[in-house]
Design a protein around this motif. Structure first.
Motif, mmCIF file in Angstrom:
data_model
loop_
_atom_site.group_PDB
_atom_site.id
_atom_site.type_symbol
_atom_site.label_atom_id
_atom_site.label_comp_id
_atom_site.label_asym_id
_atom_site.label_seq_id
_atom_site.Cartn_x
_atom_site.Cartn_y
_atom_site.Cartn_z
ATOM 1 N N LEU A 244 9.333 38.050 -15.270
ATOM 2 C CA LEU A 244 9.683 39.105 -14.314
ATOM 3 C C LEU A 244 8.572 39.208 -13.276
ATOM 4 O O LEU A 244 7.390 39.208 -13.628
ATOM 5 C CB LEU A 244 9.835 40.425 -15.079
ATOM 6 N N THR A 245 8.946 39.277 -11.999
ATOM 7 C CA THR A 245 7.966 39.452 -10.931
ATOM 8 C C THR A 245 8.364 40.680 -10.115
ATOM 9 O O THR A 245 9.527 40.842 -9.751
ATOM 10 C CB THR A 245 7.936 38.218 -9.999
ATOM 11 N N ILE A 246 7.378 41.562 -9.858
ATOM 12 C CA ILE A 246 7.642 42.756 -9.059
ATOM 13 C C ILE A 246 7.250 42.465 -7.617
ATOM 14 O O ILE A 246 6.175 41.914 -7.367
ATOM 15 C CB ILE A 246 6.811 43.953 -9.573
ATOM 16 N N VAL A 247 8.125 42.811 -6.674
ATOM 17 C CA VAL A 247 7.800 42.618 -5.264
ATOM 18 C C VAL A 247 7.597 43.991 -4.634
ATOM 19 O O VAL A 247 8.459 44.865 -4.725
ATOM 20 C CB VAL A 247 8.904 41.817 -4.529
ATOM 21 N N GLU A 248 6.418 44.172 -4.034
ATOM 22 C CA GLU A 248 6.002 45.475 -3.536
ATOM 23 C C GLU A 248 5.869 45.473 -2.026
ATOM 24 O O GLU A 248 5.389 44.482 -1.458
ATOM 25 C CB GLU A 248 4.616 45.795 -4.122
ATOM 26 N N GLY A 249 6.229 46.583 -1.373
ATOM 27 C CA GLY A 249 6.081 46.674 0.080
ATOM 28 C C GLY A 249 7.186 47.540 0.656
ATOM 29 O O GLY A 249 7.863 48.257 -0.094
ATOM 30 N N SER A 250 7.393 47.491 1.978
ATOM 31 C CA SER A 250 8.472 48.276 2.579
ATOM 32 C C SER A 250 9.800 47.698 2.085
ATOM 33 O O SER A 250 9.893 46.497 1.806
ATOM 34 C CB SER A 250 8.405 48.184 4.102
ATOM 35 N N THR A 251 10.816 48.539 1.990
ATOM 36 C CA THR A 251 12.101 48.098 1.438
ATOM 37 C C THR A 251 12.614 46.853 2.152
ATOM 38 O O THR A 251 13.053 45.894 1.534
ATOM 39 C CB THR A 251 13.145 49.231 1.549
ATOM 40 N N GLU A 252 12.512 46.884 3.468
ATOM 41 C CA GLU A 252 13.022 45.774 4.274
ATOM 42 C C GLU A 252 12.324 44.460 3.918
ATOM 43 O O GLU A 252 12.973 43.430 3.686
ATOM 44 C CB GLU A 252 12.756 46.100 5.746
ATOM 45 N N ALA A 253 10.979 44.523 3.862
ATOM 46 C CA ALA A 253 10.182 43.324 3.553
ATOM 47 C C ALA A 253 10.461 42.834 2.132
ATOM 48 O O ALA A 253 10.537 41.626 1.884
ATOM 49 C CB ALA A 253 8.703 43.627 3.729
ATOM 50 N N VAL A 254 10.632 43.782 1.210
ATOM 51 C CA VAL A 254 10.882 43.422 -0.185
ATOM 52 C C VAL A 254 12.214 42.685 -0.308
ATOM 53 O O VAL A 254 12.304 41.625 -0.934
ATOM 54 C CB VAL A 254 10.858 44.682 -1.092
ATOM 55 N N VAL A 255 13.257 43.243 0.309
ATOM 56 C CA VAL A 255 14.581 42.622 0.237
ATOM 57 C C VAL A 255 14.522 41.204 0.810
ATOM 58 O O VAL A 255 15.034 40.250 0.210
ATOM 59 C CB VAL A 255 15.635 43.473 0.990
ATOM 60 N N GLN A 256 13.844 41.076 1.949
ATOM 61 C CA GLN A 256 13.747 39.767 2.598
ATOM 62 C C GLN A 256 13.033 38.759 1.694
ATOM 63 O O GLN A 256 13.492 37.629 1.521
ATOM 64 C CB GLN A 256 13.008 39.920 3.930
ATOM 65 N N LYS A 257 11.926 39.199 1.104
ATOM 66 C CA LYS A 257 11.132 38.303 0.243
ATOM 67 C C LYS A 257 11.939 37.881 -0.991
ATOM 68 O O LYS A 257 11.952 36.706 -1.372
ATOM 69 C CB LYS A 257 9.839 39.014 -0.187
ATOM 70 N N ILE A 258 12.619 38.848 -1.604
ATOM 71 C CA ILE A 258 13.392 38.512 -2.810
ATOM 72 C C ILE A 258 14.528 37.549 -2.455
ATOM 73 O O ILE A 258 14.794 36.591 -3.180
ATOM 74 C CB ILE A 258 13.912 39.791 -3.521
ATOM 75 N N ASN A 259 15.172 37.757 -1.295
ATOM 76 C CA ASN A 259 16.220 36.826 -0.859
ATOM 77 C C ASN A 259 15.663 35.417 -0.682
ATOM 78 O O ASN A 259 16.286 34.432 -1.099
ATOM 79 C CB ASN A 259 16.866 37.320 0.436
ATOM 80 N N GLU A 260 14.476 35.343 -0.076
ATOM 81 C CA GLU A 260 13.817 34.051 0.154
ATOM 82 C C GLU A 260 13.525 33.339 -1.168
ATOM 83 O O GLU A 260 13.862 32.175 -1.361
ATOM 84 C CB GLU A 260 12.463 34.339 0.821
ATOM 85 N N LEU A 261 12.875 34.089 -2.076
ATOM 86 C CA LEU A 261 12.486 33.515 -3.371
ATOM 87 C C LEU A 261 13.710 33.074 -4.165
ATOM 88 O O LEU A 261 13.707 32.021 -4.815
ATOM 89 C CB LEU A 261 11.689 34.550 -4.187
ATOM 90 N N THR A 262 14.763 33.887 -4.094
ATOM 91 C CA THR A 262 15.977 33.574 -4.848
ATOM 92 C C THR A 262 16.627 32.293 -4.317
ATOM 93 O O THR A 262 17.102 31.457 -5.077
ATOM 94 C CB THR A 262 16.980 34.752 -4.767
ATOM 95 N N LYS A 263 16.601 32.153 -2.988
ATOM 96 C CA LYS A 263 17.159 30.943 -2.369
ATOM 97 C C LYS A 263 16.413 29.705 -2.871
ATOM 98 O O LYS A 263 17.032 28.739 -3.324
ATOM 99 C CB LYS A 263 17.038 31.065 -0.846
#
Ligand code: AMP
Ligand code: MG
Length: 349
Positions: A244-263
């Motif tokens: 499990l990895t937690i992504v921290e930051g503004s909601t917008e940045a977090v969503v973008q990062k998780i989408n990137e990592l998931t891709k």
């Protein structure tokens, strides 16, 4: 062993079934039961062999002490050697409820229950099924969370059955628990009362009653060299099977990062789980996306945390990305559990 399963309606408790459960406890057997925090695995706290059975059923290290659950105020003085004024005030304010306090123990409590320590942790739960079971079972019920050691704590009876079916005498199914995180632990054997585990009774609520309250320095992830005082907080805990990895930051940045990592991960043939919220659920593109609850009602996030980790175990994902939940009242308790589940793996964006 065949594990008996009883459904109990907390608003209309079937006293006969609870009597049967209480008799099992008095005979030294184990009964899992609902509380307002998580499901507990109960045994007679004054019976050393019942405590040994608890450690064996959970696969719990025997130096990790158990919390003794009581149903009335008078029971407290029998199992403790000293009760400070501050503790009485806290009990007045928050018992019955999701608060555990640690005191010097009396001789009545076997060291098997306290993991060899000369102190004892005590809680008076507010769940009506828990209170009735304690009364029927002799008044002192040692109960850790009713999971296999290292797995997420159980918030539904089916989680208990997953881990302990065949290993204990009975499971009382009282439906979903209320809070979903373990009790706050306050240590009164220290000069200044000290929080050993954050929970629904938060630091502000403790300060209101006690004035000064310390946080166990071992809880701070930055202080890796300081060991938490509560033995149970030292073990890797609450862990899902996947990293499990937690992504921290503004909601917008977090969503973008998780989408990137998931891709990236999906392209590499990995199965990815995402812990989102009701507010962000439809902003994720790939992976197995689950909402943990709503940021507008932080209670829902606490309630679903352990369940969602178990759900991802069942989905057999390879990795999980989660948003971060620094919410106002429960944030400290939620993040304490989530960080442990993640082995402190965080990405800052
Ligand atoms: P659980 O029963 O799974 O909710 O875990 C109980 C927690 O309370 C564990 O982290 C224990 O280490 C902690 N605990 C219980 N008794 C004591 C004690 N006497 N001193 C310090 N920590 C305790
Ligand atoms: Mg536990």
């Amino acid at each position: 062993m065949r594990t008996k399963l009883y459904q109990i309606d907390k608003n209309r408790i079937d006293r006969e079934k609870l009597r049967e459960a209480g008799l099992l406890l008095l005979a030294g057997e184990l009964v899992a039961f609902p509380t307002e925090t998580v499901y507990g695995l109960g045994g007679n706290a004054l019976d050393a062999s019942a405590s040994r059975k608890i450690y064996a059923a959970k696969g719990r290290p025997s130096d990790n002490p158990l919390i003794v659950h009581i149903a009335d105020w008078d029971s407290l003085s029998k199992i403790t050697a000293q009760i400070p004024e501050g503790a009485k005030k806290l009990a007045d304010a928050y018992w019955p409820g999701p608060l555990t306090m640690i005191f010097p123990k009396s001789d009545l409590v076997p060291i098997e229950t306290t993991g060899g320590l000369d102190s004892v942790a005590v809680r008076m739960p507010s769940h009506p099924v828990a209170l009735e079971l304690i009364r029927q079972g002799g008044g002192y019920v040692a109960a850790p969370s009713a999971n296999t050691s290292g797995r997420p704590s159980p918030t539904e009876a089916k989680h208990v059955a997953e881990d302990l079916d065949g290993k204990i005498a009975m499971i009382l199914d009282g439906g979903s628990v209320g809070i979903g995180l373990e009790s706050t632990i306050v240590d009164f054997t220290e000069e200044i009362p000290t929080i050993l585990r954050p929970g629904a009774i938060n630091r502000e609520m403790l300060r209101e009653i006690l004035g000064e309250v310390r946080l166990d320095p071992g809880l701070d992830a930055e202080n890796e060299h300081i060991r938490p005082k509560a033995p149970g907080m030292r073990y890797k805990h609450y862990a899902p099977k996947a990293q499990l990895t937690i992504v921290e930051g503004s909601t917008e940045a977090v969503v973008q990062k998780i989408n990137e990592l998931t891709k990236e991960k999906t392209k590499a043939g990995k199965k990815v789980g995402i812990i989102s919220t009701d507010e962000t659920l439809d902003q994720y593109k790939r992976g197995i996306i689950k909402s943990i609850g709503s940021r507008r009602e932080e209670e829902t996030i606490a309630q679903h945390l352990y369940g969602i980790l178990r759900d991802f175990d069942e989905e057999d994902v390879d990795c999980i990305y989660s948003e971060s939940f620094e919410t106002p009242k429960l944030g400290m308790a939620i993040m304490n559990r989530l960080l442990k589940a993640a082995g402190h793996q965080i990405i800052d964006v």
